[in-house]
Design an enzyme around this catalytic site. Structure first.
Site, PDB file in Angstrom:
ATOM      1  NE  ARG A 237      43.881  29.896  42.568  1.00 56.49           N
ATOM      2  CZ  ARG A 237      43.570  28.632  42.407  1.00 56.49           C
ATOM      3  NH1 ARG A 237      43.951  27.995  41.300  1.00 56.49           N
ATOM      4  NH2 ARG A 237      42.890  27.979  43.332  1.00 56.49           N
ATOM      5  CD  GLU A 265      40.003  32.082  37.156  1.00 52.35           C
ATOM      6  OE1 GLU A 265      40.830  31.959  36.239  1.00 52.35           O
ATOM      7  OE2 GLU A 265      40.089  31.466  38.225  1.00 52.35           O
ATOM      8  CG  HIS A 284      39.998  27.678  36.894  1.00 55.59           C
ATOM      9  ND1 HIS A 284      40.176  28.673  37.815  1.00 55.59           N
ATOM     10  CD2 HIS A 284      40.651  26.600  37.403  1.00 55.59           C
ATOM     11  CE1 HIS A 284      40.885  28.234  38.841  1.00 55.59           C
ATOM     12  NE2 HIS A 284      41.181  26.974  38.605  1.00 55.59           N
TER      13      HIS A 284
END
Length: 326
Positions: A237, A265, A284
């Site tokens: 993360r 993100e 991701h």
């Protein structure tokens, strides 16, 4: 689960396999557990197959599901929807976290080897110059022989990376406060403290879950202690890493970074890392995607088959372990 998750993970052959071992509720999948149709389905359900986008299974939902005894999750973390009410009811929970760990570990291994060989930079230079450099002039710090790789956290993914690294001529160090020296020896790695991991390793790969105790764990001090030209890989993360400190170190050319996750993100479009040649940012994608979703479905099918035959789940989620899980 969300309709998109259902379409991605549960293809027609997976649904047929489910129907062969249980009475499957009529489709489409439930993405809202408060509707009249959801209440009608929940009234009969013994096992919920869940996935990305599952609403919280709170006390009000459980009141509508008096027969519910188990949850089989087709993705990794269950923290977002398995509530205290589920544990208090004694509902059994299984997760496909182990299945989802494999593609992340494969991505990590690929990036360790590619960055060790400086493949991305050398390919970029070759595309620009169209001249093959003198291969006998390759710097001695290029290559993967006897590189030192650091694994931050012996999570499911971290352990799988260690396993995948075994055939390679690299030294593997591990930091995890919950792993003893004996456990580390069994894994075939050297257990070290956090500061030593960053100071010694040519590559550090982050696999710790984001918890209150791990937010910002990879601090400016640790990043600044990394050897020149070291590589930081983050598939965990983004908030586990001090993003500002990492940006400073990468922009200065001190270290390189492979980031499948960032904080936030998606970085702002003007963020300097987008234009930095020392950073590779991927969207991701390390986790299960494309044909890898079938592995998640197969995992769930195997767990349901075990449960319906009276066996325990092979991959249970325990309430007492939640504090250490993503």
């Amino acid at each position: 689960m969300s309709q998109d998750a259902a379409r991605a993970v549960l293809d027609p052959s997976s649904l047929d396999a489910l129907r062969a071992i249980c009475d499957l509720a009529p489709l489409p999948a439930l993405d809202d557990l408060t509707t009249p149709r959801a209440r009608e389905v929940l009234a009969e359900v013994e096992v919920l197959v869940t996935g990305w986008g599952c609403p919280p299974l709170d006390a009000s939902v459980l009141r509508d599901a008096p027969r519910l005894r188990a949850v089989v999750h087709t993705a990794g973390s269950v923290r977002g929807f398995v509530t205290d009410a589920c544990w208090e009811r004694g509902i059994e929970v299984s997760s496909a976290a182990a299945a989802n760990a494999l593609p992340v570990a494969e991505y990590t291994l690929a990036m360790i080897l590619l960055t060790g060989k400086r493949v991305l930079e050398r390919a970029r230079d070759y595309r620009t110059t169209r001249i093959r450099a003198d291969w006998l002039g390759t710097p001695h710090d290029v290559g993967n022989y006897r590189r030192t790789v650091g694994i931050l956290s012996a999570s499911l993914i971290g352990r799988r990376v260690v396993e995948l690294l075994r055939p390679h001529d690299v030294e593997v160090l591990l930091h995890d406060p919950y792993v003893s020296d004996a456990d580390a020896a069994e894994l075939g790695v050297e257990r070290v403290e956090l500061a030593e991991l960053f100071a010694r390793c040519d590559t550090v790969s982050v696999h710790t879950p984001l918890l209150p105790a791990t937010r910002g764990l990879v601090s400016r001090e640790l990043i600044d202690s990394m050897p020149a030209d070291a590589v930081l890989i983050n598939t965990a993360r983004g908030a586990v890493v001090d993003q500002e400190a990492l940006t400073d170190a990468v922009l200065a050319g001190r270290i390189r970074a492979v980031l499948d996750v960032t904080d936030p993100e998606v970085l702002p479009s003007e963020h300097p890392l987008w234009r930095c040649e020392n950073a590779l940012i991927t969207p991701h994608l390390a986790g299960s995607q494309g044909n890898e979703w079938r592995r998640l479905a197969d995992h769930a099918l195997a767990e349901i088959a075990r449960w319906t035959s009276g066996d325990e789940f092979r991959h249970p989620v325990r309430r007492e372990r939640l504090a250490f899980l993503a």
